[in-house]
Design a protein around this motif. Structure first.
Motif, PDB file in Angstrom:
ATOM      1  N   LEU A  71     -23.188 -10.946   1.746  1.00 18.18           N
ATOM      2  CA  LEU A  71     -22.201  -9.892   1.563  1.00 18.18           C
ATOM      3  C   LEU A  71     -21.067 -10.001   2.585  1.00 18.18           C
ATOM      4  O   LEU A  71     -19.894  -9.832   2.243  1.00 18.18           O
ATOM      5  CB  LEU A  71     -22.880  -8.523   1.662  1.00 18.18           C
ATOM      6  CG  LEU A  71     -23.803  -8.150   0.500  1.00 18.18           C
ATOM      7  CD1 LEU A  71     -24.547  -6.852   0.813  1.00 18.18           C
ATOM      8  CD2 LEU A  71     -23.021  -7.998  -0.793  1.00 18.18           C
ATOM      9  N   VAL A  72     -21.422 -10.292   3.816  1.00 17.85           N
ATOM     10  CA  VAL A  72     -20.405 -10.437   4.856  1.00 17.85           C
ATOM     11  C   VAL A  72     -19.466 -11.597   4.522  1.00 17.85           C
ATOM     12  O   VAL A  72     -18.237 -11.490   4.655  1.00 17.85           O
ATOM     13  CB  VAL A  72     -21.060 -10.629   6.232  1.00 17.85           C
ATOM     14  CG1 VAL A  72     -20.033 -11.063   7.277  1.00 17.85           C
ATOM     15  CG2 VAL A  72     -21.743  -9.340   6.680  1.00 17.85           C
ATOM     16  N   SER A  73     -20.025 -12.717   4.058  1.00 19.97           N
ATOM     17  CA  SER A  73     -19.193 -13.878   3.703  1.00 19.97           C
ATOM     18  C   SER A  73     -18.240 -13.552   2.560  1.00 19.97           C
ATOM     19  O   SER A  73     -17.083 -14.013   2.549  1.00 19.97           O
ATOM     20  CB  SER A  73     -20.085 -15.057   3.311  1.00 19.97           C
ATOM     21  OG  SER A  73     -20.842 -15.501   4.417  1.00 19.97           O
ATOM     22  N   ALA A  74     -18.713 -12.764   1.585  1.00 20.19           N
ATOM     23  CA  ALA A  74     -17.868 -12.411   0.441  1.00 20.19           C
ATOM     24  C   ALA A  74     -16.784 -11.413   0.819  1.00 20.19           C
ATOM     25  O   ALA A  74     -15.653 -11.481   0.318  1.00 20.19           O
ATOM     26  CB  ALA A  74     -18.732 -11.846  -0.685  1.00 20.19           C
ATOM     27  N   LEU A  75     -17.103 -10.473   1.706  1.00 20.10           N
ATOM     28  CA  LEU A  75     -16.154  -9.422   2.066  1.00 20.10           C
ATOM     29  C   LEU A  75     -15.144  -9.860   3.117  1.00 20.10           C
ATOM     30  O   LEU A  75     -14.008  -9.359   3.141  1.00 20.10           O
ATOM     31  CB  LEU A  75     -16.905  -8.190   2.580  1.00 20.10           C
ATOM     32  CG  LEU A  75     -17.679  -7.382   1.549  1.00 20.10           C
ATOM     33  CD1 LEU A  75     -18.512  -6.314   2.247  1.00 20.10           C
ATOM     34  CD2 LEU A  75     -16.727  -6.736   0.539  1.00 20.10           C
ATOM     35  N   ALA A  76     -15.525 -10.772   3.984  1.00 30.00           N
ATOM     36  CA  ALA A  76     -14.672 -11.137   5.124  1.00 30.00           C
ATOM     37  C   ALA A  76     -13.257 -11.546   4.711  1.00 30.00           C
ATOM     38  O   ALA A  76     -12.281 -11.105   5.345  1.00 30.00           O
ATOM     39  CB  ALA A  76     -15.341 -12.229   5.949  1.00 30.00           C
ATOM     40  N   PRO A  77     -13.076 -12.370   3.659  1.00 37.82           N
ATOM     41  CA  PRO A  77     -11.704 -12.754   3.300  1.00 37.82           C
ATOM     42  C   PRO A  77     -10.862 -11.595   2.773  1.00 37.82           C
ATOM     43  O   PRO A  77      -9.630 -11.693   2.746  1.00 37.82           O
ATOM     44  CB  PRO A  77     -11.914 -13.801   2.193  1.00 37.82           C
ATOM     45  CG  PRO A  77     -13.321 -14.274   2.349  1.00 37.82           C
ATOM     46  CD  PRO A  77     -14.080 -13.091   2.850  1.00 37.82           C
ATOM     47  N   LEU A  78     -11.503 -10.498   2.372  1.00 34.17           N
ATOM     48  CA  LEU A  78     -10.786  -9.369   1.782  1.00 34.17           C
ATOM     49  C   LEU A  78     -10.489  -8.264   2.785  1.00 34.17           C
ATOM     50  O   LEU A  78      -9.726  -7.345   2.475  1.00 34.17           O
ATOM     51  CB  LEU A  78     -11.603  -8.769   0.630  1.00 34.17           C
ATOM     52  CG  LEU A  78     -11.971  -9.695  -0.516  1.00 34.17           C
ATOM     53  CD1 LEU A  78     -12.847  -8.949  -1.523  1.00 34.17           C
ATOM     54  CD2 LEU A  78     -10.729 -10.243  -1.199  1.00 34.17           C
ATOM     55  N   CYS A  79     -11.113  -8.341   3.968  1.00 32.37           N
ATOM     56  CA  CYS A  79     -11.064  -7.223   4.904  1.00 32.37           C
ATOM     57  C   CYS A  79     -10.330  -7.563   6.190  1.00 32.37           C
ATOM     58  O   CYS A  79     -10.487  -8.663   6.738  1.00 32.37           O
ATOM     59  CB  CYS A  79     -12.490  -6.766   5.244  1.00 32.37           C
ATOM     60  SG  CYS A  79     -13.367  -6.029   3.837  1.00 32.37           S
ATOM     61  N   SER A  80      -9.565  -6.598   6.682  1.00 33.39           N
ATOM     62  CA  SER A  80      -8.920  -6.749   7.987  1.00 33.39           C
ATOM     63  C   SER A  80      -9.868  -6.348   9.108  1.00 33.39           C
ATOM     64  O   SER A  80      -9.673  -6.743  10.265  1.00 33.39           O
ATOM     65  CB  SER A  80      -7.655  -5.895   8.054  1.00 33.39           C
ATOM     66  OG  SER A  80      -7.955  -4.531   7.783  1.00 33.39           O
ATOM     67  N   GLU A  81     -10.883  -5.562   8.785  1.00 29.33           N
ATOM     68  CA  GLU A  81     -11.933  -5.180   9.729  1.00 29.33           C
ATOM     69  C   GLU A  81     -13.269  -5.232   8.987  1.00 29.33           C
ATOM     70  O   GLU A  81     -13.335  -4.912   7.808  1.00 29.33           O
ATOM     71  CB  GLU A  81     -11.728  -3.756  10.256  1.00 29.33           C
ATOM     72  CG  GLU A  81     -10.435  -3.509  10.977  1.00 29.33           C
ATOM     73  CD  GLU A  81     -10.274  -2.035  11.339  1.00 29.33           C
ATOM     74  OE1 GLU A  81     -11.309  -1.341  11.492  1.00 29.33           O
ATOM     75  OE2 GLU A  81      -9.122  -1.584  11.445  1.00 29.33           O
ATOM     76  N   LEU A  82     -14.335  -5.620   9.698  1.00 30.50           N
ATOM     77  CA  LEU A  82     -15.659  -5.664   9.102  1.00 30.50           C
ATOM     78  C   LEU A  82     -16.691  -5.388  10.197  1.00 30.50           C
ATOM     79  O   LEU A  82     -16.717  -6.082  11.212  1.00 30.50           O
ATOM     80  CB  LEU A  82     -15.920  -7.029   8.461  1.00 30.50           C
ATOM     81  CG  LEU A  82     -17.065  -7.143   7.460  1.00 30.50           C
ATOM     82  CD1 LEU A  82     -16.890  -6.170   6.299  1.00 30.50           C
ATOM     83  CD2 LEU A  82     -17.171  -8.571   6.931  1.00 30.50           C
ATOM     84  N   THR A  83     -17.530  -4.388   9.972  1.00 29.64           N
ATOM     85  CA  THR A  83     -18.519  -3.979  10.962  1.00 29.64           C
ATOM     86  C   THR A  83     -19.904  -4.039  10.352  1.00 29.64           C
ATOM     87  O   THR A  83     -20.141  -3.506   9.254  1.00 29.64           O
ATOM     88  CB  THR A  83     -18.245  -2.538  11.451  1.00 29.64           C
ATOM     89  OG1 THR A  83     -16.907  -2.457  11.935  1.00 29.64           O
ATOM     90  CG2 THR A  83     -19.218  -2.157  12.546  1.00 29.64           C
ATOM     91  N   VAL A  84     -20.835  -4.675  11.072  1.00 33.94           N
ATOM     92  CA  VAL A  84     -22.221  -4.804  10.611  1.00 33.94           C
ATOM     93  C   VAL A  84     -23.140  -4.409  11.759  1.00 33.94           C
ATOM     94  O   VAL A  84     -22.918  -4.824  12.901  1.00 33.94           O
ATOM     95  CB  VAL A  84     -22.537  -6.259  10.183  1.00 33.94           C
ATOM     96  CG1 VAL A  84     -23.923  -6.342   9.565  1.00 33.94           C
ATOM     97  CG2 VAL A  84     -21.483  -6.784   9.220  1.00 33.94           C
ATOM     98  N   THR A  85     -24.163  -3.614  11.485  1.00 29.13           N
ATOM     99  CA  THR A  85     -25.104  -3.237  12.539  1.00 29.13           C
ATOM    100  C   THR A  85     -25.871  -4.463  13.028  1.00 29.13           C
ATOM    101  O   THR A  85     -26.072  -5.423  12.288  1.00 29.13           O
ATOM    102  CB  THR A  85     -26.093  -2.171  12.044  1.00 29.13           C
ATOM    103  OG1 THR A  85     -26.780  -2.675  10.888  1.00 29.13           O
ATOM    104  CG2 THR A  85     -25.383  -0.886  11.683  1.00 29.13           C
ATOM    105  N   ASP A  86     -26.311  -4.413  14.276  1.00 23.25           N
ATOM    106  CA  ASP A  86     -26.966  -5.560  14.894  1.00 23.25           C
ATOM    107  C   ASP A  86     -28.337  -5.864  14.277  1.00 23.25           C
ATOM    108  O   ASP A  86     -28.743  -7.022  14.204  1.00 23.25           O
ATOM    109  CB  ASP A  86     -27.129  -5.332  16.395  1.00 23.25           C
ATOM    110  CG  ASP A  86     -25.803  -5.325  17.125  1.00 23.25           C
ATOM    111  OD1 ASP A  86     -24.851  -5.950  16.612  1.00 23.25           O
ATOM    112  OD2 ASP A  86     -25.717  -4.702  18.194  1.00 23.25           O
ATOM    113  N   ALA A  87     -29.041  -4.832  13.877  1.00 24.28           N
ATOM    114  CA  ALA A  87     -30.391  -5.012  13.343  1.00 24.28           C
ATOM    115  C   ALA A  87     -30.584  -4.099  12.145  1.00 24.28           C
ATOM    116  O   ALA A  87     -29.970  -3.024  12.069  1.00 24.28           O
ATOM    117  CB  ALA A  87     -31.437  -4.695  14.412  1.00 24.28           C
ATOM    118  N   PRO A  88     -31.430  -4.503  11.194  1.00 22.55           N
ATOM    119  CA  PRO A  88     -31.643  -3.646  10.022  1.00 22.55           C
ATOM    120  C   PRO A  88     -32.342  -2.338  10.374  1.00 22.55           C
ATOM    121  O   PRO A  88     -33.129  -2.266  11.317  1.00 22.55           O
ATOM    122  CB  PRO A  88     -32.517  -4.507   9.103  1.00 22.55           C
ATOM    123  CG  PRO A  88     -33.116  -5.544   9.970  1.00 22.55           C
ATOM    124  CD  PRO A  88     -32.157  -5.786  11.082  1.00 22.55           C
TER     125      PRO A  88
END
Length: 359
Positions: free
Chosen positions: A215-232
């Protein structure tokens, strides 16, 4: 007016009524939104986003008071045909061999249960059986007609998915992927042990990481900012515990709609596997064709805002409304145990079977 879509979370309910347009593909619905011919689109698309869809422009669509739970007994079960446990275990072994051969790193396999009842379900009443209570913070119940899809006039997709595929509000994009599962227990001590084991499970953590990374790989090109929590995080449904990771992004281009994002991200490794194309081919070989199971269900308005959930913990109601098909699956990675995978599907079936009144 007859509902054309029903959605309910722990806090909000939405209802579409009537219909002014029908679309059997995602592209046709996109064009209707882009041209202004559609004020909103609701419904579902299949496991293959480029394939069958059942999308509708409702005459009206908006927030409504929450539906009351359905009362009264459901129709009586007449027969059921479940993928046998030993057959599913053999499928898991075939998948593990494919992983050993480096065809895939992960693949998600599902069992099917086909049930027949002695009287028809009303789709709206059935939806009421899935509406989550206030504690089910990530669950969305849904009921959408599948009329626009070829051969599905009169069919409905009904369920309660715990997994948000994507939400768009203005430029803000939110995903909440689930992967990694442990059955719930009525015994509190056993239930706590299940949570501890899930947090520490190398197999489940690896399975979950495949989903987040995709999901991060797919969203990264579309987003100026992207935040993901460190652990599930640990999230629960009445039947199972899940590993879950919130993802938040800010779109660089506001013209990208919620429907665009849903079609781009689906199917995620949580319901397909990785690499996506190889996993899709392996599912077709081992399991057969998937239609609306493990696709997406939701809505998108004319501004591009909307919310789509992964179509799991759901059923397809046939045109007579007496036949039900439902599914439950799990991710196979190195270290998966065939017997444990069978048990996981049985835990996941509980959501739908409970709503149907089947023990």
């Amino acid at each position: 007016m007859i509902p054309s879509s029903l959605f309910a979370s722990a806090t909000t309910s939405r209802r579409g009524s009537g219909r002014t347009g029908e679309y059997s593909t995602v592209d046709a619905a996109r064009e209707a939104l882009a041209s202004g011919a559609a004020t909103a689109v609701t419904g579902a698309f299949g496991f293959d986003p480029s394939g069958d869809a059942a999308l509708i422009t409702p005459e009206s669509f908006g927030v409504v008071p929450r539906a009351a739970p359905t009362a009264g007994p459901p129709p009586r079960l007449v027969s059921s045909a479940l993928t046998p446990a030993d057959e599913h275990a053999d499928r898991v072994r075939t998948a593990l061999a494919a992983i050993d051969d480096a065809r895939v790193a992960k693949v998600v396999l599902a069992r099917t249960n086909e049930l027949t009842f002695d009287a028809p379900f009303d789709p709206v009443d059935l939806f009421g059986r899935f509406v989550p209570d206030a504690t089910a913070s990530t669950t969305t119940a849904f009921a959408v007609p599948l009329d626009p899809a070829l051969g599905r006039r009169g069919h409905w997709l009904v369920g309660a998915s715990p997994e948000l595929l994507v939400r768009r509000s203005g430029r803000v994009v939110t995903c909440h992927p689930f992967a990694g599962t442990a059955p719930r227990s009525a015994d509190p001590a056993t239930d706590r042990l299940a949570v501890d084991a899930l947090r520490a499970s190398d197999k489940d953590l690896r399975e979950h990481a495949f989903v987040v990374d995709s999901l991060v790989s797919a969203l990264a090109p579309l987003c100026s900012e992207l935040t993901v929590t460190d652990a599930p995080q640990i999230q629960s449904t009445p039947a199972v515990w899940h590993l879950a990771t919130p993802i938040r992004g800010v779109l660089a281009d506001e013209s990208v709609t919620a429907l665009d994002l849903a079609a781009l991200l689906s199917p995620t490794p949580a319901v397909c596997g990785t690499p996506r194309d190889a996993a899709t081919a392996l599912i077709a070989e081992i399991e057969g064709r998937r239609d609306f199971y493990a696709g997406a269900v939701g809505w998108c308005d004319a501004a591009g805002d909307g919310e789509w959930t992964v179509s799991i913990r759901c059923l397809e109601l046939d045109a007579a409304h007496t036949g039900v098909t439902t599914w439950a699956g799990g991710g196979i990675v190195v270290g998966s145990d065939p017997d444990a995978e069978v048990a996981e599907t049985e835990a996941k079936f509980r959501t739908v079977l409970g709503a149907l009144g089947v023990r």
